[in-house]
Enzyme design. Structure first.
Site, PDB file in Angstrom:
ATOM      1  N   GLY A   4       4.465  -0.238   0.625  1.00  0.00           N
ATOM      2  CA  GLY A   4       3.954  -0.873  -0.587  1.00  0.00           C
ATOM      3  C   GLY A   4       3.329   0.093  -1.564  1.00  0.00           C
ATOM      4  N   ASN A   5       2.743   1.203  -1.045  1.00  0.00           N
ATOM      5  CA  ASN A   5       2.093   2.175  -1.927  1.00  0.00           C
ATOM      6  C   ASN A   5       3.094   2.910  -2.806  1.00  0.00           C
ATOM      7  OD1 ASN A   5       2.866   3.616   0.611  1.00  0.00           O
ATOM      8  ND2 ASN A   5       2.195   5.360  -0.580  1.00  0.00           N
ATOM      9  N   LYS A 126       0.074 -13.742   9.543  1.00  0.00           N
ATOM     10  CA  LYS A 126       0.302 -12.834   8.412  1.00  0.00           C
ATOM     11  C   LYS A 126      -0.355 -13.370   7.141  1.00  0.00           C
ATOM     12  CE  LYS A 126       2.547  -9.412   6.310  1.00  0.00           C
ATOM     13  NZ  LYS A 126       2.288  -8.001   6.605  1.00  0.00           N
ATOM     14  N   LYS A 210       8.580  -5.532   7.222  1.00  0.00           N
ATOM     15  CA  LYS A 210       9.648  -4.786   6.541  1.00  0.00           C
ATOM     16  C   LYS A 210      10.190  -3.635   7.377  1.00  0.00           C
ATOM     17  CE  LYS A 210       6.692  -1.460   4.218  1.00  0.00           C
ATOM     18  NZ  LYS A 210       7.059  -0.421   5.187  1.00  0.00           N
ATOM     19  N   LYS A 272       5.703   0.024  12.747  1.00  0.00           N
ATOM     20  CA  LYS A 272       6.459   1.235  12.430  1.00  0.00           C
ATOM     21  C   LYS A 272       6.895   1.939  13.710  1.00  0.00           C
ATOM     22  CE  LYS A 272       4.238   2.127   7.949  1.00  0.00           C
ATOM     23  NZ  LYS A 272       3.881   0.723   7.747  1.00  0.00           N
TER      24      LYS A 272
END
Length: 291
Positions: A4-5, A126, A210, A272
């Site tokens: 997102g960054n 979430k 994601k 991740k």
């Protein structure tokens, strides 16, 4: 997989102009990879701030102007188009500057199949959308039959399920794009979650991680490398403690042990690392987590 960054920095308002500057910075590195001719690149990205803004616009429009609110799967599709458009625009400008306007870049609205019996549907965790006071949140829960929580003392937010991604619906389309040397932007925000019902697909109120969805894309196109880009230099054990240690090259066995030991937070580095493990076990050559 862009975090997102790469699209919106902390503390920014989220204007289109701000986001476009961030996207152009990220796209520059990707364009260099593409023009080097050493790599075929498939891009995926997060959408947290953007889909949160869309949900807020939903609520405001419904309250003030009686505009019907859209379900979450539709909001996810909107965010895929919004962010894909920014990446496409930025990437084409860079390819033109690099003398390669012939390389096509295209966004694909992507759906991801999840299991309707996934335990996540019974345990929504979430947080999505804007913050509310306790009174506003309880009213929202009553009106929309949704679940709200106090999010780390920062305010009340709606929570939705985050089921595990199983299969990319548009996987054959993505493979065709890669074979035709198109740079695909796919599975934005984890993809649009759908379940199979009577032989057809139906969108559901959920958000897929994601990075886990990006790994399914990597499987679908038999990628060699899964590159997860975030706002830290990599993964660490004992993160932010006196004995913090940044990991460099580790095995799947080591990664699994650290994951089991709770070294990676569920909402950030955990997915991740899970994605990295899945990718190598599937047959990928390298999984990289970096800035």
């Amino acid at each position: 997989a862009l975090g997102g960054n790469a699209i919106l920095q902390p503390g920014q308002k989220g204007t289109y102009e701000e986001q476009l500057v961030n996207v152009k910075t990220s796209a520059k590195n990707l364009a260099d990879m593409i023009m080097s001719r050493k790599y075929q690149v498939i891009i995926t990205h997060g959408n947290g701030p953007q889909v949160g803004a869309i949900l807020l616009q939903n609520d405001a429009g419904q309250a003030m102007f009686k505009v019907p609110a859209m379900p979450m799967d539709v909001c996810g599709a909107e965010s895929q188009g919004l962010i894909g458009y920014m990446i496409q625009q930025s990437m084409l400008d860079l390819l033109i500057d690099g003398g390669r306007p012939d390389i096509p870049v295209a966004t694909l609205v992507t759906r991801v199949i999840v299991d309707r019996s996934d335990p996540a549907f019974k345990n929504p965790t979430k947080p999505v959308g804007s913050f509310y006071t306790e009174e506003q949140a309880k009213q929202l829960a009553s009106e929309k039959n949704c679940i709200v929580i106090n999010d780390a003392g920062r305010g009340w937010r709606r929570v939705v399920p985050s089921p595990d991604p199983k299969k990319i619906v548009e996987r054959m389309a993505i493979k065709s794009m890669v074979e035709d040397h198109i740079v695909p932007i796919v599975c934005g925000g984890g993809g649009i979650p759908v379940i199979e019902e009577n032989g057809k697909l139906k969108g559901v109120e959920a958000v897929i991680d994601k990075d886990l969805a990006g790994e399914r894309v990597a499987e679908a196109i038999d990628a060699d490398v899964l590159l997860i880009l975030t706002d830290v230099n990599g993964a660490a054990i004992n993160y932010k403690k006196s004995d913090e240690k940044w990991l460099r090259k580790i095995s799947v066995a080591e990664a699994k042990k650290y994951l089991t030991d709770g070294q990676f937070a569920k909402g950030s580095m955990g997915p991740k690392m899970t994605a990295a493990i899945r990718f190598i076990e599937y047959g990928g050559k390298r999984a990289i987590i970096t800035s």
